[in-house]
Design a protein around this motif. Structure first.
Motif, PDB file in Angstrom:
ATOM      1  N   ILE A 140       0.834  -1.203   0.000  1.00  0.00           N
ATOM      2  CA  ILE A 140       0.000   0.000   0.000  1.00  0.00           C
ATOM      3  C   ILE A 140       0.870   1.255   0.000  1.00  0.00           C
ATOM      4  N   PHE A 141       1.888   1.284   0.863  1.00  0.00           N
ATOM      5  CA  PHE A 141       2.748   2.465   0.979  1.00  0.00           C
ATOM      6  C   PHE A 141       3.453   2.770  -0.342  1.00  0.00           C
ATOM      7  N   LEU A 142       3.982   1.736  -0.993  1.00  0.00           N
ATOM      8  CA  LEU A 142       4.733   1.938  -2.238  1.00  0.00           C
ATOM      9  C   LEU A 142       3.844   2.388  -3.394  1.00  0.00           C
ATOM     10  N   HIS A 143       2.545   2.269  -3.251  1.00  0.00           N
ATOM     11  CA  HIS A 143       1.631   2.706  -4.304  1.00  0.00           C
ATOM     12  C   HIS A 143       0.972   4.048  -3.981  1.00  0.00           C
ATOM     13  N   LEU A 144       1.396   4.664  -2.889  1.00  0.00           N
ATOM     14  CA  LEU A 144       0.902   6.002  -2.564  1.00  0.00           C
ATOM     15  C   LEU A 144       1.652   7.047  -3.381  1.00  0.00           C
ATOM     16  N   PRO A 145       1.058   8.218  -3.607  1.00  0.00           N
ATOM     17  CA  PRO A 145       1.782   9.301  -4.300  1.00  0.00           C
ATOM     18  C   PRO A 145       3.038   9.703  -3.538  1.00  0.00           C
ATOM     19  N   HIS A 146       3.998  10.255  -4.259  1.00  0.00           N
ATOM     20  CA  HIS A 146       5.269  10.649  -3.652  1.00  0.00           C
ATOM     21  C   HIS A 146       5.077  11.607  -2.491  1.00  0.00           C
ATOM     22  N   LYS A 147       4.242  12.619  -2.681  1.00  0.00           N
ATOM     23  CA  LYS A 147       4.046  13.619  -1.629  1.00  0.00           C
ATOM     24  C   LYS A 147       3.468  12.990  -0.373  1.00  0.00           C
ATOM     25  N   THR A 148       2.586  12.036  -0.544  1.00  0.00           N
ATOM     26  CA  THR A 148       1.975  11.369   0.606  1.00  0.00           C
ATOM     27  C   THR A 148       3.010  10.536   1.350  1.00  0.00           C
ATOM     28  N   ARG A 149       3.849   9.837   0.607  1.00  0.00           N
ATOM     29  CA  ARG A 149       4.899   9.038   1.245  1.00  0.00           C
ATOM     30  C   ARG A 149       5.866   9.915   2.034  1.00  0.00           C
ATOM     31  N   LEU A 150       6.253  11.037   1.437  1.00  0.00           N
ATOM     32  CA  LEU A 150       7.166  11.953   2.111  1.00  0.00           C
ATOM     33  C   LEU A 150       6.542  12.487   3.400  1.00  0.00           C
ATOM     34  N   LYS A 151       5.276  12.843   3.336  1.00  0.00           N
ATOM     35  CA  LYS A 151       4.591  13.387   4.504  1.00  0.00           C
ATOM     36  C   LYS A 151       4.477  12.345   5.611  1.00  0.00           C
ATOM     37  N   LEU A 152       4.067  11.140   5.263  1.00  0.00           N
ATOM     38  CA  LEU A 152       3.928  10.074   6.252  1.00  0.00           C
ATOM     39  C   LEU A 152       5.267   9.717   6.890  1.00  0.00           C
ATOM     40  N   SER A 153       6.316   9.668   6.067  1.00  0.00           N
ATOM     41  CA  SER A 153       7.640   9.343   6.584  1.00  0.00           C
ATOM     42  C   SER A 153       8.101  10.392   7.596  1.00  0.00           C
TER      43      SER A 153
END
Length: 235
Positions: A140-153
């Protein structure tokens, strides 16, 4: 006798050029003269998927690819960079290891791990790890948009730093019983790991535990195995 080098916990960050340059120097001056290099987790401080992170570390990717001409490089994901994937291995030539990994040498055998799996006193961390590293969560995480991944991280890292302020020194170290249980499966074998950032040698009755330290901006460390095992200071 084959020459083997082991490192861990560099926690490379794209804008931390001093440490990246030190790693490149390590590859050129030290690792290029070895037969094998084992990177036992957390080479990168954050890895949000190959599609997002490879371009941020182009100098490191090139250094590993160049090193592969002379040295076989093995790498295992740590708690920070467990999302290393196929594109990373294709571009660098590294072999992604499953752990525990049994390293056999002429004089002694060693179990290689990152080390966080031994820190079982930190129950909150182990629970969070089981969720974050679950295959479904990873997908799920790897299929999220880049901006969303950066924010969550960023949010997770902030919470992790805050939580560590209230944890004792003992909780964030290895659990001896857990470690003994692991090593009972591998008689006449010693253990090498990182993660705790507590470089040291622990001599037990059944095995010796060698701990790699982390890397600072202008200095690092490695374990070298040839006729014997020694620590190297990298500057």
């Amino acid at each position: 006798m084959a020459r083997i080098l082991l490192i861990a916990d560099l926690h490379l960050i794209p804008d931390e050029t001093n440490k990246i340059n030190l790693f490149i120097k390590f590859c050129q001056v030290y690792a290029s003269k070895a037969d094998q290099l084992f990177i036992l987790g957390d080479l990168f401080n954050t890895w949000l998927g190959d599609d997002l992170s490879i371009n941020a570390y182009s100098d490191v990717i090139l250094a590993l690819k160049t090193l592969g001409a002379t040295t076989k490089v093995f790498i295992t994901g740590g708690n920070r960079d467990f999302l290393l994937g196929n594109e990373f291995t294709q571009k660098t030539g590294c072999v992604l290891l499953d752990t525990p990994y049994l390293l056999k040498t002429k004089y002694q055998d060693y179990i290689l791990i990152h080390g966080d799996e031994l820190c079982t006193d930190d129950k909150h961390y182990q629970q969070l790890k089981s969720v974050l590293q679950h295959p479904i969560t990873r997908f799920i995480f790897l299929h999220l948009p880049h901006k969303t991944r950066l924010k969550l991280s960023g949010q997770l890292r902030k919470k992790s730093i805050e939580a560590q302020q209230y944890k004792s020194h003992k909780i964030m170290d290895i659990n001896q019983s857990t470690t003994d249980k692991l090593m009972q499966k591998y008689p006449n074998t010693d253990l090498i790991h990182g993660h705790t950032h507590r470089q040291n040698i622990h001599h037990g009755e059944q095995y010796t535990r060698f701990v790699l330290g982390d890397w600072k901006g202008d200095q690092g460390n490695a374990i070298q195995i040839d006729d014997e095992l020694n620590y190297l200071e990298i500057r």
